[in-house]
Design a protein around this motif. Structure first.
Motif, mmCIF file in Angstrom:
data_model
loop_
_atom_site.group_PDB
_atom_site.id
_atom_site.type_symbol
_atom_site.label_atom_id
_atom_site.label_comp_id
_atom_site.label_asym_id
_atom_site.label_seq_id
_atom_site.Cartn_x
_atom_site.Cartn_y
_atom_site.Cartn_z
ATOM 1 N N THR A 43 -1.513 2.421 3.828
ATOM 2 C CA THR A 43 -2.503 1.663 4.593
ATOM 3 C C THR A 43 -3.784 1.654 3.779
ATOM 4 O O THR A 43 -4.277 2.703 3.372
ATOM 5 C CB THR A 43 -2.743 2.319 5.967
ATOM 6 N N LYS A 44 -4.294 0.444 3.550
ATOM 7 C CA LYS A 44 -5.536 0.316 2.788
ATOM 8 C C LYS A 44 -6.730 0.487 3.715
ATOM 9 O O LYS A 44 -6.682 0.078 4.877
ATOM 10 C CB LYS A 44 -5.580 -1.044 2.098
ATOM 11 N N TYR A 45 -7.782 1.103 3.217
ATOM 12 C CA TYR A 45 -8.997 1.302 4.005
ATOM 13 C C TYR A 45 -10.195 1.390 3.075
ATOM 14 O O TYR A 45 -10.043 1.544 1.862
ATOM 15 C CB TYR A 45 -8.887 2.560 4.872
ATOM 16 N N ASP A 57 8.845 -1.938 -8.422
ATOM 17 C CA ASP A 57 8.346 -0.722 -9.074
ATOM 18 C C ASP A 57 7.128 -0.123 -8.384
ATOM 19 O O ASP A 57 6.680 0.951 -8.752
ATOM 20 C CB ASP A 57 8.080 -0.942 -10.565
ATOM 21 N N THR A 58 6.583 -0.819 -7.417
ATOM 22 C CA THR A 58 5.493 -0.267 -6.619
ATOM 23 C C THR A 58 5.846 -0.425 -5.144
ATOM 24 O O THR A 58 6.712 -1.228 -4.787
ATOM 25 C CB THR A 58 4.152 -0.978 -6.909
ATOM 26 N N PHE A 59 5.185 0.306 -4.299
ATOM 27 C CA PHE A 59 5.515 0.315 -2.881
ATOM 28 C C PHE A 59 4.258 0.143 -2.024
ATOM 29 O O PHE A 59 3.912 1.017 -1.230
ATOM 30 C CB PHE A 59 6.221 1.625 -2.517
ATOM 31 N N PRO A 60 3.535 -0.986 -2.195
ATOM 32 C CA PRO A 60 2.261 -1.151 -1.485
ATOM 33 C C PRO A 60 2.411 -1.188 0.035
ATOM 34 O O PRO A 60 1.468 -0.858 0.750
ATOM 35 C CB PRO A 60 1.723 -2.474 -2.025
ATOM 36 N N HIS A 61 3.585 -1.552 0.524
ATOM 37 C CA HIS A 61 3.790 -1.611 1.973
ATOM 38 C C HIS A 61 3.864 -0.217 2.607
ATOM 39 O O HIS A 61 3.783 -0.088 3.817
ATOM 40 C CB HIS A 61 5.067 -2.394 2.291
ATOM 41 N N GLY A 114 -9.463 2.620 -0.622
ATOM 42 C CA GLY A 114 -8.640 3.781 -0.331
ATOM 43 C C GLY A 114 -7.250 3.333 0.084
ATOM 44 O O GLY A 114 -7.082 2.242 0.608
ATOM 45 N N GLU A 115 -6.273 4.168 -0.167
ATOM 46 C CA GLU A 115 -4.910 3.942 0.288
ATOM 47 C C GLU A 115 -4.381 5.266 0.808
ATOM 48 O O GLU A 115 -4.607 6.301 0.202
ATOM 49 C CB GLU A 115 -4.010 3.451 -0.849
ATOM 50 N N SER A 116 -3.702 5.205 1.942
ATOM 51 C CA SER A 116 -3.237 6.437 2.552
ATOM 52 C C SER A 116 -1.794 6.307 3.027
ATOM 53 O O SER A 116 -1.442 5.328 3.693
ATOM 54 C CB SER A 116 -4.124 6.785 3.746
ATOM 55 N N LEU A 117 -0.993 7.298 2.696
ATOM 56 C CA LEU A 117 0.340 7.394 3.283
ATOM 57 C C LEU A 117 0.234 7.902 4.716
ATOM 58 O O LEU A 117 0.992 7.490 5.581
ATOM 59 C CB LEU A 117 1.217 8.351 2.469
ATOM 60 N N GLY A 118 -0.729 8.791 4.952
ATOM 61 C CA GLY A 118 -0.898 9.405 6.258
ATOM 62 C C GLY A 118 -1.332 8.433 7.345
ATOM 63 O O GLY A 118 -1.005 8.619 8.516
ATOM 64 N N PHE A 119 -2.092 7.387 6.982
ATOM 65 C CA PHE A 119 -2.549 6.410 7.971
ATOM 66 C C PHE A 119 -1.446 5.440 8.370
ATOM 67 O O PHE A 119 -1.559 4.746 9.369
ATOM 68 C CB PHE A 119 -3.734 5.604 7.437
ATOM 69 N N THR A 120 -0.392 5.357 7.594
ATOM 70 C CA THR A 120 0.685 4.404 7.864
ATOM 71 C C THR A 120 1.602 4.976 8.932
ATOM 72 O O THR A 120 2.215 6.026 8.740
ATOM 73 C CB THR A 120 1.476 4.111 6.579
#
Length: 93
Positions: A51-53, A44-48, A65-71
């Motif tokens: 990218t955490k920062y 139910d979550t998608f931590p992978h 912080g968490e970013s889709l853009g950094f992944t």
């Protein structure tokens, strides 16, 4: 709370025991005066996918912080049908 596994999500035989376990856990939490719980579902979550920062905030405060853009890696995403099936089992529970 006990997690619902992929067995429950896929409605496999015997997985209704997970629902019974969840109901019993909610009863125990309620008896203990706990008014809010979160039921977890496998997938139910998608931590992978993020990218955490360390996010520097105004005034120098450091936050998570968490970013889709950094992944930059690509990972499989659930299809609309898979997401809808998971949501249906959530509603069933």
């Amino acid at each position: 709370m006990p997690d619902f596994t992929s067995s429950f999500i896929n409605n496999e035989p015997g997985s209704e025991k997970e629902l019974e376990n969840s109901i019993n856990a909610i009863k125990v939490f309620g008896e203990a005066g706990i008014t809010l719980v979160r039921q977890r579902f496998e997938g139910d979550t998608f931590p992978h996918l993020t990218t955490k920062y360390r996010s520097i905030q105004r005034g120098g405060m450091i936050a998570r912080g968490e970013s889709l853009g950094f992944t930059k890696e690509t990972f499989p995403h659930p299809s609309v049908e898979e997401h809808e099936a998971l949501w249906q089992r959530f509603c069933d529970a």
